[in-house]
Design a protein around this motif. Structure first.
Motif, mmCIF file in Angstrom:
data_model
loop_
_atom_site.group_PDB
_atom_site.id
_atom_site.type_symbol
_atom_site.label_atom_id
_atom_site.label_comp_id
_atom_site.label_asym_id
_atom_site.label_seq_id
_atom_site.Cartn_x
_atom_site.Cartn_y
_atom_site.Cartn_z
ATOM 1 N N TYR A 90 0.827 -1.217 0.000
ATOM 2 C CA TYR A 90 0.000 0.000 0.000
ATOM 3 C C TYR A 90 0.854 1.256 0.000
ATOM 4 N N LYS A 97 -1.478 7.502 0.923
ATOM 5 C CA LYS A 97 -2.919 7.490 0.597
ATOM 6 C C LYS A 97 -3.713 6.516 1.479
ATOM 7 N N VAL A 98 -2.997 5.561 2.062
ATOM 8 C CA VAL A 98 -3.676 4.487 2.788
ATOM 9 C C VAL A 98 -3.063 4.371 4.177
ATOM 10 N N GLU A 134 -6.091 0.749 7.581
ATOM 11 C CA GLU A 134 -6.918 0.392 6.409
ATOM 12 C C GLU A 134 -6.327 -0.816 5.680
ATOM 13 N N ASN A 145 -12.715 -1.480 -0.612
ATOM 14 C CA ASN A 145 -12.952 -0.173 0.004
ATOM 15 C C ASN A 145 -13.172 0.865 -1.105
ATOM 16 N N PRO A 146 -14.397 1.464 -1.195
ATOM 17 C CA PRO A 146 -14.699 2.380 -2.303
ATOM 18 C C PRO A 146 -13.768 3.592 -2.355
ATOM 19 N N LYS A 147 -13.151 3.913 -1.212
ATOM 20 C CA LYS A 147 -12.225 5.048 -1.165
ATOM 21 C C LYS A 147 -11.071 4.856 -2.163
ATOM 22 N N PHE A 148 -10.726 3.595 -2.459
ATOM 23 C CA PHE A 148 -9.566 3.343 -3.328
ATOM 24 C C PHE A 148 -9.972 2.795 -4.700
ATOM 25 N N GLY A 195 -13.768 -1.740 -8.577
ATOM 26 C CA GLY A 195 -12.697 -0.843 -8.141
ATOM 27 C C GLY A 195 -11.326 -1.274 -8.625
#
Ligand code: N2P
Length: 431
Positions: free
Chosen positions: A149, A153-154, A158, A167-170, A228
């Motif tokens: 990762y 950003k992560v 997480e 995870n929709p964030k990524f 995703g």
């Protein structure tokens, strides 16, 4: 015509004599899995040991199943291949492997036996309950499956759970290894958290679980992951991570080591974790398939790969961890930048507090939450079918909506142009 046929037969005979198979060693290995400069060195070493010439013909594959199919279905005459544990198990069950015969290396020091770690010997004993894999294979590299990762950003939290891959964030920045078993195992472990904690199932049992119910549960999960996904990758994931295009990658620890080092040079910060729910630990080993033609050179090659200096070069060149248990190999990896970890399980009691990269050599607690994959026999086809269903229709639901809307627009345009044509015709008739 008769003369021509005789000439053709003679030249075929000459050709087969000139490409003397005893002087060729056909090696089929994973891509990016060796320091290729050791290959010509092996040729020279073989000549020095035996007085004979040898030419290595080196080919690579990206997934176990490609290699297996070439041997199972194609009966290709590779002298050496390098499958993972569960494929070794299958090849043993199907009688596809020849036993190691040290009598083939009478002039050489036996680096194979001298450097087998007791840990590796014990794990290889567990590969196949019926046949001891140690008699047929020699471990080459090993590692875990986890998450690489981007630390900007992560968060570590997480990345510390397999849930991160949906995870929709990524979304749009997630890379998944195109290796069905290596994805199935961790996802099933994640989905069976409750049962694992209650003790109603063990990690080891899950590695044999090819039930329709579990395959359907993993399929359902992967379909949620799919939208995703930036790419299902066999080998480009690590590169995408170093370029910052991907921020999460379900990957192998060796690719992680390579990516973390490369990324640091261009100012991208990556890390690797084996999620807390547990994962798979894997071992790839050299084996001699039953269609091999050059057993002698194959055995010499395995022996050469087990020479500690060669093992160190292959490690440094690829990022992967050698299965070689020689203390020299451990010493080559010691660096004060790391906190001491206990690697006595691998190198013996002297390695109870050694400063090595924990991504390379996982600490015992990480190993304890990982399990070895096992062959599913015929049920493997069910997994591969599920994998194609998940990956096969690569289009996302949004893509389907766009396609339907585009089709509706085309139909509407055709209807509209037909109606205006008719109207024009009617008008010209009236005139
Ligand atoms: C390297 C392949 C690693 C194999 N490209 C992991 N089993």
């Amino acid at each position: 015509m008769k003369k021509f046929l005789i000439l053709a037969a003679l030249s075929a005979l000459l050709l087969s004599c000139s490409s003397n198979r005893d002087q060729i060693l056909k090696v089929y290995n994973w891509s990016d899995y060796i320091d290729e400069s050791v290959l010509p060195e092996f040729e020279a070493w073989y000549k020095a040991q035996t007085g004979e010439d040898i030419k290595v013909v080196y080919q690579t594959f990206d997934v176990n199943e490609t290699m297996l199919s070439k041997i199972e279905k194609g009966h290709e005459d590779y002298d050496l291949v390098c499958p993972s544990d569960y494929i070794i198990e299958r090849m043993l069950n199907d009688g596809l492997l020849l036993p190691l015969d040290f009598a083939a290396i009478p002039d050489s020091i036996n680096y194979i036996e001298a450097n087998r770690s007791p840990y590796i010997r014990q794990v290889f004993r567990e590969i196949n309950p019926n046949i001891d894999a140690n008699d047929y294979s020699v471990a080459y590299m090993w590692g875990t499956t986890g998450i690489i990762y981007n630390t900007e950003k992560v968060t570590a939290e997480e990345a510390g759970t397999w849930d991160i891959i949906r995870n929709p964030k990524f979304a749009g920045q997630i890379l998944i290894k195109d290796a069905p078993r290596d994805v199935y195992g961790p996802v099933l472990i994640y989905l069976k958290q409750k049962e694992l904690q209650e003790g109603s199932v063990t990690l080891q049992e899950l590695m044999h679980d090819s039930s329709d119910e579990s395959i359907a549960a993993v399929e359902n999960y992967l379909k949620q992951v799919k939208d995703g996904v930036l790419g299902w990758e066999a080998d480009f994931g690590k590169d995408q991570m170093t370029k910052g295009r991907g921020v999460v990658s379900l990957n192998w620890s060796g690719d992680a080591v390579w990516a973390i080092e490369e990324a640091a040079e261009v100012g991208v910060s990556l890390d690797y974790v084996v999620p807390e729910e547990g994962s798979t630990v894997w071992f790839d080993g050299w084996v001699i398939p039953k269609y091999a033609k050059n057993l002698k050179a194959a055995t010499y090659f395995i022996d050469f790969m087990c020479r500690p200096d060669i093992a160190i070069r292959n490690m440094d060149g690829t990022g992967y961890v050698s299965a070689n248990g020689a203390f020299e190999v451990l010493e080559s990896q010691i660096d004060e930048e790391w906190d001491p970890i206990d690697l006595s399980y691998f190198f013996g009691p002297e390695a109870s507090a050694v400063q090595v990269n924990p991504v390379l050599y996982p600490a015992r607690d990480v190993i304890d939450r990982c399990a070895l994959e096992h062959d599913w026999g015929k049920d493997t086809d069910k997994l591969l079918a599920m994998w194609s269903r998940v990956k096969g229709d690569n289009a996302s639901s949004l893509t389907y909506v766009i396609i339907v809307l585009a089709l509706l627009a085309i139909v509407a345009a055709i209807l509209f142009s037909n109606r205006s044509r008719k109207r024009r015709r009617r008008k010209s008739h009236r005139k």
